[in-house]
Design a protein around this motif. Structure first.
Motif, PDB file in Angstrom:
ATOM      1  N   GLU A  73       1.159  -1.445   0.031  1.00  0.00           N
ATOM      2  CA  GLU A  73       0.195   0.055   0.263  1.00  0.00           C
ATOM      3  C   GLU A  73       0.975   1.091   0.038  1.00  0.00           C
ATOM      4  N   ILE A  74       0.589   2.026  -0.698  1.00  0.00           N
ATOM      5  CA  ILE A  74       1.268   3.224  -1.128  1.00  0.00           C
ATOM      6  C   ILE A  74       0.959   4.427  -0.423  1.00  0.00           C
ATOM      7  N   LYS A  75       1.763   5.217   0.393  1.00  0.00           N
ATOM      8  CA  LYS A  75       1.019   6.428   1.263  1.00  0.00           C
ATOM      9  C   LYS A  75       1.772   7.457   0.918  1.00  0.00           C
ATOM     10  N   LYS A  76       1.824   8.886   1.469  1.00  0.00           N
ATOM     11  CA  LYS A  76       2.766   9.651   1.059  1.00  0.00           C
ATOM     12  C   LYS A  76       2.892  10.550   2.441  1.00  0.00           C
ATOM     13  N   SER A  77       2.281  10.054   3.706  1.00  0.00           N
ATOM     14  CA  SER A  77       2.677  10.413   4.842  1.00  0.00           C
ATOM     15  C   SER A  77       1.837   9.374   5.998  1.00  0.00           C
ATOM     16  N   ASN A  78       2.544   9.319   7.500  1.00  0.00           N
ATOM     17  CA  ASN A  78       2.229   8.056   7.849  1.00  0.00           C
ATOM     18  C   ASN A  78       1.792   9.638   9.220  1.00  0.00           C
ATOM     19  N   SER A  79       1.288   9.920   8.858  1.00  0.00           N
ATOM     20  CA  SER A  79       0.220  10.922  10.468  1.00  0.00           C
ATOM     21  C   SER A  79      -0.835  10.152  10.263  1.00  0.00           C
ATOM     22  N   VAL A 106       3.382  -4.535   3.736  1.00  0.00           N
ATOM     23  CA  VAL A 106       3.995  -3.181   3.402  1.00  0.00           C
ATOM     24  C   VAL A 106       3.160  -2.215   3.068  1.00  0.00           C
ATOM     25  N   ILE A 107       3.096  -0.937   4.381  1.00  0.00           N
ATOM     26  CA  ILE A 107       2.842   0.108   3.280  1.00  0.00           C
ATOM     27  C   ILE A 107       4.237   0.776   3.060  1.00  0.00           C
ATOM     28  N   ASP A 108       4.278   1.366   2.261  1.00  0.00           N
ATOM     29  CA  ASP A 108       5.956   1.767   1.775  1.00  0.00           C
ATOM     30  C   ASP A 108       5.123   3.790   1.258  1.00  0.00           C
ATOM     31  N   PRO A 110       7.273   6.156  -0.190  1.00  0.00           N
ATOM     32  CA  PRO A 110       7.775   7.107  -1.250  1.00  0.00           C
ATOM     33  C   PRO A 110       8.657   8.429  -0.895  1.00  0.00           C
ATOM     34  N   LEU A 111       8.063   9.277  -0.218  1.00  0.00           N
ATOM     35  CA  LEU A 111       8.166  11.037   0.172  1.00  0.00           C
ATOM     36  C   LEU A 111       9.016  10.566   1.107  1.00  0.00           C
ATOM     37  N   LEU A 112       8.864   9.428   1.920  1.00  0.00           N
ATOM     38  CA  LEU A 112       9.573   9.453   2.923  1.00  0.00           C
ATOM     39  C   LEU A 112      10.836   8.999   3.030  1.00  0.00           C
ATOM     40  N   LYS A 113      10.570   7.875   2.198  1.00  0.00           N
ATOM     41  CA  LYS A 113      11.888   6.754   1.987  1.00  0.00           C
ATOM     42  C   LYS A 113      11.908   5.831   3.232  1.00  0.00           C
ATOM     43  N   LYS A 114      10.575   5.156   2.885  1.00  0.00           N
ATOM     44  CA  LYS A 114      10.480   4.839   4.835  1.00  0.00           C
ATOM     45  C   LYS A 114       9.737   3.325   3.939  1.00  0.00           C
ATOM     46  N   LYS A 115       9.651   2.852   4.683  1.00  0.00           N
ATOM     47  CA  LYS A 115       8.313   0.951   4.467  1.00  0.00           C
ATOM     48  C   LYS A 115       8.342   0.851   6.112  1.00  0.00           C
ATOM     49  N   ILE A 116       6.712   0.551   5.937  1.00  0.00           N
ATOM     50  CA  ILE A 116       6.577  -1.053   7.165  1.00  0.00           C
ATOM     51  C   ILE A 116       5.927  -2.117   6.811  1.00  0.00           C
ATOM     52  N   ASP A 117       6.481  -2.700   7.586  1.00  0.00           N
ATOM     53  CA  ASP A 117       5.553  -4.418   7.648  1.00  0.00           C
ATOM     54  C   ASP A 117       4.391  -4.535   8.594  1.00  0.00           C
ATOM     55  N   VAL A 118       3.138  -4.789   8.116  1.00  0.00           N
ATOM     56  CA  VAL A 118       1.982  -5.524   8.319  1.00  0.00           C
ATOM     57  C   VAL A 118       1.696  -6.593   8.025  1.00  0.00           C
ATOM     58  N   PHE A 119       1.710  -7.429   9.785  1.00  0.00           N
ATOM     59  CA  PHE A 119       1.664  -8.732   9.516  1.00  0.00           C
ATOM     60  C   PHE A 119       0.113  -8.891  10.732  1.00  0.00           C
TER      61      PHE A 119
END
Ligand code: SF4
Length: 164
Positions: A73-79, A106-108, A110-119
């Motif tokens: 899932e691609i997201k702009k910010s993690n707010s 996985v939540i990506d 791209p603007l933050l160059k970060k990703k998190i895993d979701v289980f």
């Protein structure tokens, strides 16, 4: 399993239950909202080599799928990350409920160059089933529920409808 509950229902439920109600009544204020436009642009411009936007039963819409049964899932910010996490957990729940084994989400960002895993944990099943019951109740209500003003309201497309 309630098949008419969409990933967006789960997302909105975890952002704001009033927003969920507006969305369920097809009341849309998001066409000119800059955040939404950036989100849509990000979606089409990112990860161009991946197989993207996989819509299943008009219920979930996965941004892209990687090998090893990994949904992204691609997201702009993690707010509002908590809502994103439950949206992705629901995707896994829905796919598993339809016989598709998925290892993780996985939540990506791209603007933050970060990703998190979701289980999807065992205890999440009951929480998701409770959410489905609550979502059905909210969607069937003839009027929106009352919600106190929150920090996120200032950036919400429905702000005028709620507070002006
Ligand atoms: S403005 Fe606030 S209360 Fe209204 S829908 Fe948006 S987030 Fe919910």
């Amino acid at each position: 399993m309630e098949k008419d509950i969409t990933g967006m229902d789960i997302y909105y439920y975890n952002v704001c239950i009033k927003k969920l109600w507006y969305y369920s009544k097809s009341i849309s204020m998001e066409h000119g909202n800059e955040d939404v436009s950036i989100g849509k642009m990000l979606d089409s411009d990112s990860y161009k080599n991946e197989y993207k936007n996989i819509r299943i039963n008009n219920t979930i819409n996965i941004d892209f799928i990687k090998s090893k049964r990994e949904i992204h899932e691609i997201k702009k910010s993690n707010s509002i990350e908590n809502a994103f996490i439950w949206q992705v957990k629901y995707y896994i729940y829905y796919l598993r409920g339809n016989g598709v084994e998925v290892n993780k989400g996985v939540i990506d960002y791209p603007l933050l160059k970060k990703k998190i895993d979701v289980f999807l944990e065992k205890t999440d099943y009951e929480r998701i089933e409770n959410m489905i019951t609550r979502i059905n109740f909210i969607k069937s209500s003839p009027v929106p529920c009352q919600v106190e003003k929150m920090k996120i309201c200032g950036k919400c497309a429905y702000y005028d409808l709620c507070f002006i």
